[in-house]
Design a protein around this motif. Structure first.
Motif, PDB file in Angstrom:
ATOM      1  N   ALA A 169       0.828  -1.205   0.000  1.00 33.58           N
ATOM      2  CA  ALA A 169       0.000   0.000   0.000  1.00 33.58           C
ATOM      3  C   ALA A 169       0.863   1.257   0.000  1.00 33.58           C
ATOM      4  O   ALA A 169       0.569   2.232  -0.698  1.00 33.58           O
ATOM      5  CB  ALA A 169      -0.916  -0.010   1.208  1.00 33.58           C
ATOM      6  N   ARG A 170       1.943   1.200   0.777  1.00 33.39           N
ATOM      7  CA  ARG A 170       2.816   2.369   0.898  1.00 33.39           C
ATOM      8  C   ARG A 170       3.365   2.788  -0.471  1.00 33.39           C
ATOM      9  O   ARG A 170       3.458   3.965  -0.785  1.00 33.39           O
ATOM     10  CB  ARG A 170       3.964   2.068   1.870  1.00 33.39           C
ATOM     11  N   LYS A 171       3.716   1.764  -1.302  1.00 35.77           N
ATOM     12  CA  LYS A 171       4.248   2.044  -2.636  1.00 35.77           C
ATOM     13  C   LYS A 171       3.287   2.886  -3.452  1.00 35.77           C
ATOM     14  O   LYS A 171       3.676   3.639  -4.315  1.00 35.77           O
ATOM     15  CB  LYS A 171       4.516   0.722  -3.370  1.00 35.77           C
ATOM     16  N   GLN A 172       1.989   2.681  -3.194  1.00 38.87           N
ATOM     17  CA  GLN A 172       0.995   3.419  -3.962  1.00 38.87           C
ATOM     18  C   GLN A 172       0.476   4.624  -3.182  1.00 38.87           C
ATOM     19  O   GLN A 172      -0.503   5.245  -3.590  1.00 38.87           O
ATOM     20  CB  GLN A 172      -0.175   2.488  -4.298  1.00 38.87           C
ATOM     21  N   GLY A 173       1.135   4.926  -2.100  1.00 41.91           N
ATOM     22  CA  GLY A 173       0.746   6.114  -1.325  1.00 41.91           C
ATOM     23  C   GLY A 173      -0.595   5.998  -0.635  1.00 41.91           C
ATOM     24  O   GLY A 173      -1.273   6.992  -0.407  1.00 41.91           O
ATOM     25  N   ILE A 174      -0.953   4.761  -0.292  1.00 37.74           N
ATOM     26  CA  ILE A 174      -2.233   4.555   0.397  1.00 37.74           C
ATOM     27  C   ILE A 174      -1.989   4.434   1.894  1.00 37.74           C
ATOM     28  O   ILE A 174      -1.071   3.717   2.324  1.00 37.74           O
ATOM     29  CB  ILE A 174      -2.936   3.294  -0.146  1.00 37.74           C
ATOM     30  N   LYS A 175      -2.810   5.108   2.683  1.00 36.53           N
ATOM     31  CA  LYS A 175      -2.675   5.049   4.133  1.00 36.53           C
ATOM     32  C   LYS A 175      -3.065   3.647   4.627  1.00 36.53           C
ATOM     33  O   LYS A 175      -4.051   3.076   4.175  1.00 36.53           O
ATOM     34  CB  LYS A 175      -3.614   6.085   4.760  1.00 36.53           C
ATOM     35  N   THR A 176      -2.274   3.058   5.531  1.00 37.91           N
ATOM     36  CA  THR A 176      -2.661   1.759   6.088  1.00 37.91           C
ATOM     37  C   THR A 176      -2.919   1.907   7.584  1.00 37.91           C
ATOM     38  O   THR A 176      -2.211   2.648   8.274  1.00 37.91           O
ATOM     39  CB  THR A 176      -1.569   0.684   5.903  1.00 37.91           C
ATOM     40  N   THR A 177      -3.934   1.189   8.070  1.00 37.91           N
ATOM     41  CA  THR A 177      -4.196   1.147   9.512  1.00 37.91           C
ATOM     42  C   THR A 177      -4.285  -0.310   9.933  1.00 37.91           C
ATOM     43  O   THR A 177      -4.502  -1.198   9.102  1.00 37.91           O
ATOM     44  CB  THR A 177      -5.509   1.858   9.873  1.00 37.91           C
ATOM     45  N   ARG A 178      -4.101  -0.547  11.228  1.00 35.64           N
ATOM     46  CA  ARG A 178      -4.150  -1.914  11.749  1.00 35.64           C
ATOM     47  C   ARG A 178      -5.106  -1.910  12.940  1.00 35.64           C
ATOM     48  O   ARG A 178      -5.142  -0.936  13.705  1.00 35.64           O
ATOM     49  CB  ARG A 178      -2.742  -2.334  12.207  1.00 35.64           C
ATOM     50  N   LEU A 179      -5.879  -2.970  13.138  1.00 36.62           N
ATOM     51  CA  LEU A 179      -6.770  -3.044  14.293  1.00 36.62           C
ATOM     52  C   LEU A 179      -5.961  -2.839  15.567  1.00 36.62           C
ATOM     53  O   LEU A 179      -4.839  -3.337  15.683  1.00 36.62           O
ATOM     54  CB  LEU A 179      -7.454  -4.415  14.366  1.00 36.62           C
ATOM     55  N   ALA A 180      -6.529  -2.104  16.532  1.00 38.23           N
ATOM     56  CA  ALA A 180      -5.828  -1.837  17.782  1.00 38.23           C
ATOM     57  C   ALA A 180      -5.653  -3.128  18.575  1.00 38.23           C
ATOM     58  O   ALA A 180      -6.515  -4.002  18.560  1.00 38.23           O
ATOM     59  CB  ALA A 180      -6.613  -0.825  18.601  1.00 38.23           C
ATOM     60  N   GLN A 181      -4.494  -3.228  19.274  1.00 44.28           N
ATOM     61  CA  GLN A 181      -4.268  -4.368  20.162  1.00 44.28           C
ATOM     62  C   GLN A 181      -4.373  -3.900  21.595  1.00 44.28           C
ATOM     63  O   GLN A 181      -3.966  -2.781  21.912  1.00 44.28           O
ATOM     64  CB  GLN A 181      -2.880  -4.951  19.918  1.00 44.28           C
ATOM     65  N   GLY A 182      -4.886  -4.735  22.475  1.00 44.14           N
ATOM     66  CA  GLY A 182      -4.975  -4.355  23.878  1.00 44.14           C
ATOM     67  C   GLY A 182      -5.826  -5.315  24.666  1.00 44.14           C
ATOM     68  O   GLY A 182      -6.116  -6.427  24.222  1.00 44.14           O
ATOM     69  N   VAL A 183      -6.224  -4.864  25.830  1.00 42.33           N
ATOM     70  CA  VAL A 183      -7.014  -5.680  26.752  1.00 42.33           C
ATOM     71  C   VAL A 183      -8.430  -5.847  26.176  1.00 42.33           C
ATOM     72  O   VAL A 183      -9.018  -4.870  25.758  1.00 42.33           O
ATOM     73  CB  VAL A 183      -7.079  -4.965  28.111  1.00 42.33           C
ATOM     74  N   PRO A 184      -8.975  -7.066  26.148  1.00 40.07           N
ATOM     75  CA  PRO A 184     -10.334  -7.252  25.643  1.00 40.07           C
ATOM     76  C   PRO A 184     -11.348  -6.527  26.526  1.00 40.07           C
ATOM     77  O   PRO A 184     -11.168  -6.450  27.739  1.00 40.07           O
ATOM     78  CB  PRO A 184     -10.561  -8.765  25.743  1.00 40.07           C
ATOM     79  N   VAL A 185     -12.409  -6.007  25.908  1.00 43.28           N
ATOM     80  CA  VAL A 185     -13.445  -5.303  26.666  1.00 43.28           C
ATOM     81  C   VAL A 185     -14.130  -6.290  27.613  1.00 43.28           C
ATOM     82  O   VAL A 185     -14.521  -7.383  27.210  1.00 43.28           O
ATOM     83  CB  VAL A 185     -14.481  -4.684  25.701  1.00 43.28           C
ATOM     84  N   GLY A 186     -14.265  -5.897  28.883  1.00 44.50           N
ATOM     85  CA  GLY A 186     -14.892  -6.779  29.855  1.00 44.50           C
ATOM     86  C   GLY A 186     -13.932  -7.785  30.465  1.00 44.50           C
ATOM     87  O   GLY A 186     -14.329  -8.593  31.296  1.00 44.50           O
ATOM     88  N   GLY A 187     -12.655  -7.743  30.034  1.00 43.04           N
ATOM     89  CA  GLY A 187     -11.691  -8.726  30.534  1.00 43.04           C
ATOM     90  C   GLY A 187     -11.037  -8.255  31.816  1.00 43.04           C
ATOM     91  O   GLY A 187     -10.853  -7.057  32.035  1.00 43.04           O
ATOM     92  N   GLU A 188     -10.679  -9.174  32.704  1.00 34.05           N
ATOM     93  CA  GLU A 188      -9.951  -8.798  33.910  1.00 34.05           C
ATOM     94  C   GLU A 188      -8.461  -8.922  33.640  1.00 34.05           C
ATOM     95  O   GLU A 188      -8.010  -9.919  33.073  1.00 34.05           O
ATOM     96  CB  GLU A 188     -10.352  -9.715  35.076  1.00 34.05           C
ATOM     97  N   LEU A 189      -7.720  -7.930  34.074  1.00 29.88           N
ATOM     98  CA  LEU A 189      -6.279  -7.885  33.804  1.00 29.88           C
ATOM     99  C   LEU A 189      -5.584  -9.184  34.202  1.00 29.88           C
ATOM    100  O   LEU A 189      -4.717  -9.687  33.496  1.00 29.88           O
ATOM    101  CB  LEU A 189      -5.634  -6.741  34.582  1.00 29.88           C
ATOM    102  N   GLU A 190      -6.012  -9.710  35.365  1.00 30.84           N
ATOM    103  CA  GLU A 190      -5.385 -10.906  35.923  1.00 30.84           C
ATOM    104  C   GLU A 190      -5.346 -12.062  34.923  1.00 30.84           C
ATOM    105  O   GLU A 190      -4.444 -12.899  34.955  1.00 30.84           O
ATOM    106  CB  GLU A 190      -6.189 -11.297  37.174  1.00 30.84           C
ATOM    107  N   PHE A 191      -6.368 -12.119  34.056  1.00 32.07           N
ATOM    108  CA  PHE A 191      -6.475 -13.279  33.184  1.00 32.07           C
ATOM    109  C   PHE A 191      -6.044 -13.011  31.742  1.00 32.07           C
ATOM    110  O   PHE A 191      -6.217 -13.843  30.868  1.00 32.07           O
ATOM    111  CB  PHE A 191      -7.918 -13.797  33.207  1.00 32.07           C
ATOM    112  N   VAL A 192      -5.493 -11.824  31.523  1.00 32.40           N
ATOM    113  CA  VAL A 192      -5.025 -11.484  30.169  1.00 32.40           C
ATOM    114  C   VAL A 192      -3.570 -11.918  30.032  1.00 32.40           C
ATOM    115  O   VAL A 192      -2.784 -11.777  30.969  1.00 32.40           O
ATOM    116  CB  VAL A 192      -5.183  -9.969  29.922  1.00 32.40           C
ATOM    117  N   ASP A 193      -3.187 -12.451  28.885  1.00 33.97           N
ATOM    118  CA  ASP A 193      -1.822 -12.970  28.744  1.00 33.97           C
ATOM    119  C   ASP A 193      -0.793 -11.838  28.708  1.00 33.97           C
ATOM    120  O   ASP A 193      -1.117 -10.687  28.417  1.00 33.97           O
ATOM    121  CB  ASP A 193      -1.717 -13.844  27.501  1.00 33.97           C
ATOM    122  N   GLN A 194       0.453 -12.179  29.009  1.00 37.26           N
ATOM    123  CA  GLN A 194       1.520 -11.184  29.171  1.00 37.26           C
ATOM    124  C   GLN A 194       1.752 -10.349  27.922  1.00 37.26           C
ATOM    125  O   GLN A 194       1.926  -9.130  28.000  1.00 37.26           O
ATOM    126  CB  GLN A 194       2.814 -11.890  29.564  1.00 37.26           C
TER     127      GLN A 194
END
Lengths: 207, 207
Positions: A169-194
């Protein structure tokens, strides 16, 4: 597994054995569930079984890939690609048709899709050609696409695939985005992987 | 559930929607698993799907009931009834063909079977006729049966059915037995339900 009614092995397997065996081609269905399914269909829902057989045959024969986005469809183009009301300047890249469904259901995204039908995996012989990257490159050149949303899985292969696509995409000057990574909604920190915690921590936002 | 690709509802459902919908006739398969199964078959195992469709059609068309014991078979008589080496003086009464399989797998029983294909349940319109009790009575009269093993389920309906059957056998002077009730092998007392404990306690044996 044999249903065990085929006698001493010198006889061919019974129809029931054959049916149970072929039900095991379904994902998540082992010998025990296959047996339960066969008995249920024969005992209580022979119409359902006939109907399922017809629809399996029809689907296998008629469902192919959309010429534009490669998702499953029985027509030349899928419903989404045919929908003139959708925004043609955004394209979201996913690994499988099921991902299209998930995104359609969870978000209000109104752009187009491109389905790779897999991920880059050279060891398994899956390269750019298998993923239809030529078709994608042609779309990027010919259509006025402004944003490419990389929604491949968050696995090693998915990340590699996303990287290769972003280069394209970059070669053609197109903006690229990626889905955000992080803690799942409703998840407890204790049970989220490192790894996820680390990503979420590094990617922290103003609040 | 619609796969959601059929547009605004004015179009007929897509083949994929139809396939997902008909997979839900399988026991234990909800919308989510049906979707997974459809995608798996289309993406990875079209041969398996065709094979499954063929076997479903064949099974629905050809599998009927054994003339002697009423279990499923594509022939006039099932393999067990045709097996001359089995003891014809014992008959085990079960509710469904799956029970025959379970007993064959777990025990070394070498007698005959009779499959009720249900249990007495007058409210649901299931009476002696629906369970083929005439065929059974005829067998009790004509064949030299010495023991009738009652292996109906340990539910209220199963117990009622067992009682009616035992009356029938008693009239002809045939000994009836019932599967023993008690604590499951390998089970901890703490987790066994009260009725079972009571039965096991009352039915305690010399040790």
């Amino acid at each position: 597994m044999s249903f065990g009614f085929s006698g001493n092995g010198s006889q061919p397997p019974s129809l029931l054995d054959t049916l149970i065996d072929s039900l095991k081609c379904l994902p998540g269905v082992g010998p025990k569930s296959a047996q339960r399914m066969a008995f249920h269909l024969l005992q209580r829902n022979r119409d359902g079984a006939k109907n399922l057989a017809d629809n399996l045959n029809k689907a296998v024969k008629e469902i192919g890939h959309c010429a534009n986005c490669r998702t499953f469809t029985e027509h030349d183009m899928c419903v989404i690609c045919n929908d003139k009301s959708r925004l043609s300047n955004q394209i979201c890249i996913v690994e499988s048709p099921a991902d299209v469904f998930t995104i359609e259901k969870s978000t209000d995204y109104k752009g187009m899709y491109f389905v790779l039908m897999g991920r880059l995996s050279p060891l398994d012989g899956i390269g750019p050609k298998e993923l239809g990257l030529e078709i994608l490159e042609k779309r990027l050149t010919e259509q006025k696409i402004e944003e490419m949303i990389l929604a491949t899985n968050s696995t090693v292969e998915g990340e590699v695939t996303a990287h290769v696509l972003s280069e394209m995409a970059r070669k053609q000057g197109i903006k690229t985005t990626r889905l955000a990574q992080g803690v799942p909604v409703g998840g407890e920190l204790e049970f989220v992987d490192q790894n996820t915690i680390a990503q979420a921590f590094n990617g922290r936002k103003h609040y």
